[in-house]
Design a protein around this motif. Structure first.
Motif, mmCIF file in Angstrom:
data_model
loop_
_atom_site.group_PDB
_atom_site.id
_atom_site.type_symbol
_atom_site.label_atom_id
_atom_site.label_comp_id
_atom_site.label_asym_id
_atom_site.label_seq_id
_atom_site.Cartn_x
_atom_site.Cartn_y
_atom_site.Cartn_z
ATOM 1 N N ASN A 157 3.318 6.153 4.139
ATOM 2 C CA ASN A 157 4.516 6.965 4.384
ATOM 3 C C ASN A 157 4.187 8.320 5.007
ATOM 4 O O ASN A 157 4.824 9.333 4.718
ATOM 5 N N LYS A 336 2.072 16.364 -1.494
ATOM 6 C CA LYS A 336 2.412 14.964 -1.211
ATOM 7 C C LYS A 336 1.266 14.032 -1.589
ATOM 8 O O LYS A 336 1.497 12.888 -1.988
ATOM 9 N N SER A 339 1.770 12.987 -4.945
ATOM 10 C CA SER A 339 3.070 12.394 -5.207
ATOM 11 C C SER A 339 3.018 10.870 -5.131
ATOM 12 O O SER A 339 2.301 10.293 -4.306
ATOM 13 N N ASP A 341 5.487 9.313 -4.087
ATOM 14 C CA ASP A 341 6.301 9.004 -2.916
ATOM 15 C C ASP A 341 5.434 8.574 -1.732
ATOM 16 O O ASP A 341 5.918 7.906 -0.818
ATOM 17 N N THR A 342 4.173 9.004 -1.721
ATOM 18 C CA THR A 342 3.258 8.605 -0.652
ATOM 19 C C THR A 342 2.377 7.436 -1.073
ATOM 20 O O THR A 342 1.389 7.123 -0.401
ATOM 21 N N LYS A 345 3.879 0.294 -2.465
ATOM 22 C CA LYS A 345 4.434 -0.536 -3.528
ATOM 23 C C LYS A 345 3.304 -1.269 -4.245
ATOM 24 O O LYS A 345 2.360 -1.729 -3.617
#
Length: 456
Positions: A157, A336, A339, A341-342, A345
């Motif tokens: 990401n 980040k 995080s 978020d980076t 899955k």
């Protein structure tokens, strides 16, 4: 005109040397007497000295802890102390060395531009600027956690990049990394060599960094300068990397030679970079100048290295905005890095984000962070005993040890190569169509070759 003053060397992991930054403030009184530094003027590399003496008197540790740590470190003077010293968690930042490697991806758009450029010299302008851009982050003096053998870090990401790093050796500490998007592939084998000098430490990254620009298959080789961490015993701890950074286009023979100016008295010359892009005949084609903590610019030049008429200096890179008054001096991108978020899955259980000591420190719980750090180190030693008892060798999952050994300015380096299995692993998950509803933060950190061994 030849290149600026040369001092051939390397300096990617300046941050590891921050392991010893704790001595800068913690031992002023106990050590100055031992080494005869009483009365020595404390120089602030930022310029001026109005607050340097006050800083020298201030420390992170209690007075009773200072003498014992100095006595412990005396025996290491002149030695390589990369992994032989256990330090308290109070001097750490909530990030591992594998995550620190990923910080090189913050300005990866510069590599995209290098790949898109049809001018071979501008390719080196963009690519060498990318290599220098990370130094703003590497000036931090907090120490990142040493990775556990088998630990990994994944980053997605960000600019279409997939980044993976793995700790492939514990003694000596070695990491391997691979990053890739539509424009470039990045491969690194990293091994540090240090020399503890009492009031400073020299850091020699015995590593190899290669970037392949995909459009034309151009291969770039990077050799940054070495790093010196100053004022370990007294005064303000600060990092300097004087010397040459060389990026060579192995396909054409063109190269960038950029000289990091040494920091002089009261900070003169600190951060400054000057150099040239040369063709394969070692003729200067483009001059570059700037500061690694601010920006870099370039301008076409003549064979004598002078700017061409009717050309102007153009900025190629500028440091991004940073959060004000950040406790660990992190950039927005560094936040980040920690995080989820980076994270991809179904994050690997061996990922640095899941380390309980790192996470506890991020939450501000130093006591728990210290306890968890000790527990991880004991479990690592337990696994080593089991491996040796079984006559087994540790085998990395995502990188293979090759037969290639390359020579660096500071020693021989065994090369690890990305084996592609991670790409297959990630593709199988992404194509499965399943949605993992498990809270990834609750995943137990597990880099172990034999599972979670007891510490007994």
């Amino acid at each position: 005109m030849g290149s600026p003053k040369k001092n051939e060397s390397k300096g990617f992991f300046a941050s590891v040397s921050s392991s010893f930054s704790v001595f800068s403030n913690a031992m002023h009184r106990s050590v100055n007497g031992l080494l005869g530094y009483e009365g020595v003027e404390v120089i602030n590399p930022e310029g001026g000295k109005e607050d340097a003496e006050e800083e020298a008197q201030r420390g992170r540790w209690k007075q009773e802890d200072r003498d014992s740590y100095w006595k412990m470190m005396q025996k290491y003077i002149g030695a390589d102390v990369t992994s032989m010293v256990t330090l308290p968690v109070i001097i750490f930042e909530p990030m591992t060395m594998l995550q620190k490697m990923a910080e090189l991806m913050e300005y990866s758009y510069l590599l995209d531009r290098a790949d898109e450029s049809e001018d071979p010299y501008m390719r080196l302008v963009y690519a060498s600027s990318w290599a220098i851009s990370v130094y703003f982050a590497y000036q931090r003096t907090w120490k990142p956690f040493n990775p556990i053998l088998g630990e990994t870090y994944e980053l997605v990401n960000h600019g279409g990049i997939t980044f993976l790093a793995e700790q492939v050796s514990h003694h000596p500490p070695m990491s391997a990394g691979h990053a890739e998007n539509d424009h470039f592939a990045y491969d690194v084998t990293s091994k540090l060599k240090t020399k503890f000098l009492g009031n400073s430490v020299d850091v020699y990254p015995v590593g190899r960094t290669r970037v392949t620009l995909k459009r034309d298959g151009v291969v770039l080789d990077l050799v940054p300068p070495p790093t010196k961490v100053n004022n370990l015993i007294f005064g303000r701890t600060w990092v300097d990397s004087p010397g040459e950074m060389i990026m060579t286009n192995l396909t054409t023979g063109d190269k960038a030679v950029l000289y990091f100016q040494p920091c002089g008295w009261f900070g003169a010359g600190r951060y400054e970079i000057d150099g040239y892009i040369y063709n394969s005949s070692e003729e200067p084609k483009i001059l570059m100048t700037g500061k690694w903590n601010e920006s870099l610019s370039y301008q076409p030049c003549d064979p004598e290295g002078e700017p061409l008429p009717n050309t102007e200096m153009k900025e190629v890179w500028h440091v991004a905005d940073v959060p004000p008054n950040d406790k660990f001096q992190y950039t927005h991108f560094a936040h980040k890095i920690n995080s989820f978020d980076t994270a991809p899955k179904k994050l690997l259980a061996s990922d640095s984000r899941l380390r309980p000591d790192r996470y506890a420190l991020e939450l501000g719980d130093l006591s728990k962070a210290g306890t968890e750090k000790t527990s991880l180190e004991e479990r690592q030693r337990a696994e080593k005993r089991t491996r040796e008892a079984n006559g087994h060798n540790f085998t990395p999952r995502w990188f293979d040890l090759t037969e290639e050994v390359t020579t660096t300015p500071w020693g021989e380096l065994e090369i690890y190569q990305y084996n592609g299995k991670y790409s297959e692993h990630r593709a199988s998950i992404d194509n499965s169509g399943s949605i993992d509803n498990v809270d990834v933060k609750s995943t137990e950190f597990n880099p172990w070759q034999y599972g979670n061994l007891s510490t007994e």
